[in-house]
Design a protein around this motif. Structure first.
Motif, PDB file in Angstrom:
ATOM      1  N   THR A 119       0.836  -1.195   0.000  1.00 24.60           N
ATOM      2  CA  THR A 119       0.000   0.000   0.000  1.00 24.60           C
ATOM      3  C   THR A 119       0.870   1.244   0.000  1.00 24.60           C
ATOM      4  OG1 THR A 119      -1.682  -1.202   1.273  1.00 24.60           O
ATOM      5  CG2 THR A 119      -1.903   1.185   1.158  1.00 24.60           C
ATOM      6  N   ILE A 120       0.447   2.241  -0.760  1.00 29.95           N
ATOM      7  CA  ILE A 120       1.155   3.506  -0.883  1.00 29.95           C
ATOM      8  C   ILE A 120       0.146   4.622  -0.655  1.00 29.95           C
ATOM      9  CG2 ILE A 120       2.354   5.049  -2.501  1.00 29.95           C
ATOM     10  CD1 ILE A 120       3.273   2.398  -3.928  1.00 29.95           C
ATOM     11  N   VAL A 121       0.554   5.664   0.065  1.00 29.18           N
ATOM     12  CA  VAL A 121      -0.265   6.866   0.174  1.00 29.18           C
ATOM     13  C   VAL A 121       0.456   7.980  -0.560  1.00 29.18           C
ATOM     14  CG1 VAL A 121      -1.400   6.165   2.299  1.00 29.18           C
ATOM     15  CG2 VAL A 121       0.730   7.444   2.435  1.00 29.18           C
ATOM     16  N   ALA A 122      -0.299   8.774  -1.304  1.00 29.73           N
ATOM     17  CA  ALA A 122       0.297   9.819  -2.128  1.00 29.73           C
ATOM     18  C   ALA A 122      -0.582  11.055  -2.072  1.00 29.73           C
ATOM     19  CB  ALA A 122       0.445   9.340  -3.576  1.00 29.73           C
ATOM     20  N   SER A 123       0.038  12.214  -2.338  1.00 34.88           N
ATOM     21  CA  SER A 123      -0.734  13.446  -2.225  1.00 34.88           C
ATOM     22  C   SER A 123      -0.050  14.593  -2.942  1.00 34.88           C
ATOM     23  CB  SER A 123      -0.920  13.815  -0.745  1.00 34.88           C
ATOM     24  OG  SER A 123      -1.647  15.025  -0.604  1.00 34.88           O
ATOM     25  N   PRO A 124      -0.836  15.522  -3.465  1.00 33.85           N
ATOM     26  CA  PRO A 124      -0.266  16.816  -3.830  1.00 33.85           C
ATOM     27  C   PRO A 124       0.083  17.576  -2.541  1.00 33.85           C
ATOM     28  CG  PRO A 124      -2.426  16.457  -4.852  1.00 33.85           C
ATOM     29  CD  PRO A 124      -2.264  15.434  -3.789  1.00 33.85           C
ATOM     30  N   VAL A 125       0.868  18.620  -2.669  1.00 26.72           N
ATOM     31  CA  VAL A 125       1.217  19.480  -1.539  1.00 26.72           C
ATOM     32  C   VAL A 125       0.886  20.913  -1.919  1.00 26.72           C
ATOM     33  CG1 VAL A 125       3.118  20.416  -0.166  1.00 26.72           C
ATOM     34  CG2 VAL A 125       3.006  17.973  -0.633  1.00 26.72           C
ATOM     35  N   SER A 126       0.193  21.618  -1.023  1.00 22.30           N
ATOM     36  CA  SER A 126      -0.157  23.015  -1.271  1.00 22.30           C
ATOM     37  C   SER A 126      -0.379  23.718   0.048  1.00 22.30           C
ATOM     38  CB  SER A 126      -1.411  23.119  -2.143  1.00 22.30           C
ATOM     39  OG  SER A 126      -1.817  24.461  -2.280  1.00 22.30           O
TER      40      SER A 126
ATOM     41  N   GLU B 247      -6.591  16.372  -2.067  1.00 21.59           N
ATOM     42  CA  GLU B 247      -7.207  15.072  -1.806  1.00 21.59           C
ATOM     43  C   GLU B 247      -6.133  13.988  -1.827  1.00 21.59           C
ATOM     44  OE1 GLU B 247     -10.227  14.558  -4.748  1.00 21.59           O
ATOM     45  OE2 GLU B 247     -11.692  15.766  -3.654  1.00 21.59           O
ATOM     46  N   PRO B 248      -5.616  13.566  -0.678  1.00 17.26           N
ATOM     47  CA  PRO B 248      -4.654  12.457  -0.649  1.00 17.26           C
ATOM     48  C   PRO B 248      -5.286  11.173  -1.178  1.00 17.26           C
ATOM     49  CG  PRO B 248      -4.603  13.688   1.408  1.00 17.26           C
ATOM     50  CD  PRO B 248      -5.806  14.165   0.648  1.00 17.26           C
ATOM     51  N   THR B 249      -4.453  10.281  -1.677  1.00 16.32           N
ATOM     52  CA  THR B 249      -4.913   9.045  -2.306  1.00 16.32           C
ATOM     53  C   THR B 249      -4.225   7.847  -1.679  1.00 16.32           C
ATOM     54  OG1 THR B 249      -5.289  10.178  -4.418  1.00 16.32           O
ATOM     55  CG2 THR B 249      -5.063   7.792  -4.496  1.00 16.32           C
TER      56      THR B 249
ATOM     57  N   MET C  66      -9.170  10.193  -0.498  1.00 15.13           N
ATOM     58  CA  MET C  66      -9.567  10.651   0.831  1.00 15.13           C
ATOM     59  C   MET C  66     -10.355  11.960   0.734  1.00 15.13           C
ATOM     60  SD  MET C  66      -8.381   8.443   3.010  1.00 15.13           S
ATOM     61  CE  MET C  66      -8.482   9.408   4.510  1.00 15.13           C
ATOM     62  N   ALA C  67     -11.014  12.313   1.843  1.00 14.06           N
ATOM     63  CA  ALA C  67     -11.704  13.594   1.913  1.00 14.06           C
ATOM     64  C   ALA C  67     -10.690  14.721   1.767  1.00 14.06           C
ATOM     65  CB  ALA C  67     -12.439  13.712   3.245  1.00 14.06           C
TER      66      ALA C  67
END
Length: 567
Positions: free
Chosen positions: A492-499, A505-507, A518-519
């Motif tokens: 499993t990997i969690v990924a996200s943009p950063v701002s 919305e993290p994934t 995610m929310a």
């Protein structure tokens, strides 16, 4: 994967061809998985488990569409689908050589040449003969060339590429995902290799055959199999009696095999089969049961899911601290690091060593309770350090417009840092690099121009365990832009943009290809994850730290920077 016959008029049609206009190319690599049909998809194709053979007098177009449907019936060696083929093609057609997953209704078009047709598909991915899936983040198109002939007055397919076509809405019912397991190079960990198989009688044998065939391309050289090259199943079945799977192997399995080697083989088979189709134990045979001998003293039982605990390292008050159970805790015996303006900390799984960057991300330091702070690397655009299981510290840096990946050994310095061979990085700029908890893989977020990429690469090592190269990576398509990614367990990997101010919305991504969004959160500056994405997934904003609850977030009311789980 072409059909058995070739003719000049079909030279271009019989190849798998992408439509040249208005579509993106299907990548040669990508995660495996199933993309669900959208709710209320009016064009979703329902699965058919008992398809019918060709209707008398059916047109060529009807034959081709019904052939696609018949491909969902795997019973008796796809006997119904073979009824749509000429006698000669029935004997050579390989239905599971390639599986094309499509959405919407297939389109059949007649070409100018007599009996020549095209099947046009809007595709979401493919699965090759080894069960490796390639996905695209947006639908693409593919065209298959077909030749039809009349046999006793009825249209039949005389030439078509090997493989079947499955609607994405049927994929969950017709396919199963299964992780093959290989040993890490030091035999201490199981490393997953996600595959997909048709749900049918004999799938256990297909899984064993895939394992014997070796790992997926990006893992080659970074993992190992206990089975000697050339060993195959002696028969195309794996009988299961009272929970025991009997795996009959060719005689090569016994060539120069020690008790340790045989026990490692049996252990690997058990890791791959126990729990599948009610399998509770495994027996290896080669004509007769293989005797494993007494337990070898060097036999190691690998870890399946390395646990990194529930504690994170973070920055608070310009010092390294622990975050545990909603509290910030001082690290006893650790020297002050405030003069270095610490950022992006990391810690080993044992908690015996710590690493961090300075505020400018140009210097990398290590320290430990009772020890001084040492600088072990410098450079432009250093990435957050990552500890592997043997306490090597990993980072990357920019050098003359290219990227270097560094690994510094325990107790090491700039002088003995290893620069890993990774020519495929080219001009990519690495934004995040995380070594897996088994030490066999690296998760890398890169930025080439304005295009972000999430990549998974294997780590090859010397006989002494020193990192050497990063293998050609597997691309993991994500529907949103990604600036950072972390491991949340083995698969499993969690990924996200950063701002700092936008809604993000993290994934959560599975190596099987499934994704969960995610929310949204405003102002996500970073994410962290422990041994799973359910209970140990966090997102940091400028004001506080949030923890995951379902697909939502809970405010932990903690003012810390850059929290990170061990690894």
């Amino acid at each position: 994967m072409a059909g058995s016959a070739t003719r000049a008029v079909l030279a271009l049609l019989l190849a798998f061809v992408l439509l040249a206009t208005g579509c993106a190319a299907i990548p040669t690599s990508g995660p495996v998985g199933v993309i669900s049909a959208a709710d209320g998809d009016a064009e979703a194709v329902e699965p058919v488990f008992d398809p019918q053979g060709p209707a008398p007098g059916a047109s060529p177009e009807r034959i081709l569409l019904d052939f696609i449907t018949a491909g969902t019936g795997a019973g008796e060696g796809y006997s119904v689908a073979r009824q749509f083929l000429t006698t000669s093609l029935q004997d050579t057609w390989q239905p599971e050589e390639r599986i094309v997953l499509f959405r919407s209704d297939p389109r059949v078009e007649k070409r100018e040449a007599e009996g020549v047709y095209q099947i046009q598909l809007e595709t979401t991915g493919t699965i090759d003969a080894r069960g490796v899936r390639s996905n695209t983040t947006v639908p693409s198109t593919e065209t298959l060339g077909v030749r039809m002939v009349q046999v006793d007055g009825e249209w039949r397919i005389d030439e078509i590429p090997d493989g079947i076509m499955i609607a994405q809405s049927s994929a969950r019912d017709l396919l199963i995902s299964h992780s093959l397991y290989f040993y890490s190079s030091n035999y201490r960990y199981w490393v997953p290799d996600a595959r997909w198989f048709v749900r049918r009688t004999g799938v256990t044998a297909r899984i064993v055959a895939a394992m014997l065939g070796g790992p997926v391309t990006y893992l080659q050289g970074s993992v190992t199999s206990a089975f000697p090259e050339g060993v195959k199943l002696a028969r195309d079945s794996v009988p299961i009696t009272s929970g025991k799977a009997s795996v009959d192997l060719t005689a090569e399995v016994l060539d120069n095999a020690t008790d340790l080697a045989l026990q490692q083989m049996n252990q690997q088979l058990s890791a791959n089969l126990v729990g599948l189709n009610d399998v509770t134990s495994v027996e290896m045979t080669s004509g007769q049961p293989i005797q494993l001998g007494d337990a070898a003293p060097d036999l190691v039982v690998p870890e399946l899911t390395p646990d990194v605990g529930g504690e994170q390292v973070a920055i608070s008050g310009n010092q390294l601290v622990r975050v545990r159970n909603g509290s910030v805790i001082e690290i006893e015996g650790l020297p002050s690091v405030s003069s270095f303006d610490p950022r992006e900390p990391a810690t080993s799984v044992s908690g015996s060593a710590y690493s961090f960057l300075d505020e400018d991300r140009t210097k990398l330091f290590v320290t430990a309770p009772g020890s001084e702070v040492r600088e072990i690397a410098d450079g432009e655009s250093l990435t957050q350090p990552s500890f592997d299981p043997d306490n090597w510290v990993w980072t990357s840096r920019r050098v003359d417009g290219t990227t270097e990946v560094l690994a510094i050994p325990p107790g090491g310095s700039k002088d003995n840092a290893v620069v890993l061979a990774a020519g495929w990085l080219g001009d990519r700029r690495v934004k995040d690099l995380r070594v897996s908890r088994d030490g066999s893989r690296a998760l890398i977020v890169t930025d080439r121009g304005e295009t972000g990429e999430l990549l998974l690469t294997g780590i090859t090592r010397s006989a002494q365990g020193a990192p050497q190269t990063l293998t050609t990576p597997l691309s993991l398509p994500v529907a949103v832009a990604v600036d950072t990614a972390k491991w949340a367990g083995q698969s499993t990997i969690v990924a996200s943009p950063v701002s700092a101010d936008a809604e993000v919305e993290p994934t959560v991504l599975q190596l099987s290809g499934e994704q969960e969004t995610m929310a949204p959160l405003v102002g996500v500056l970073g994410i962290s994850a422990g041994s799973d994405a359910e209970d140990t997934f966090y997102a940091q904003t400028a004001e506080t730290l949030f923890s995951r609850l379902g697909t939502s977030w809970v405010d932990e009311n903690l003012d810390v920077l850059d929290p990170a789980f061990p690894g």
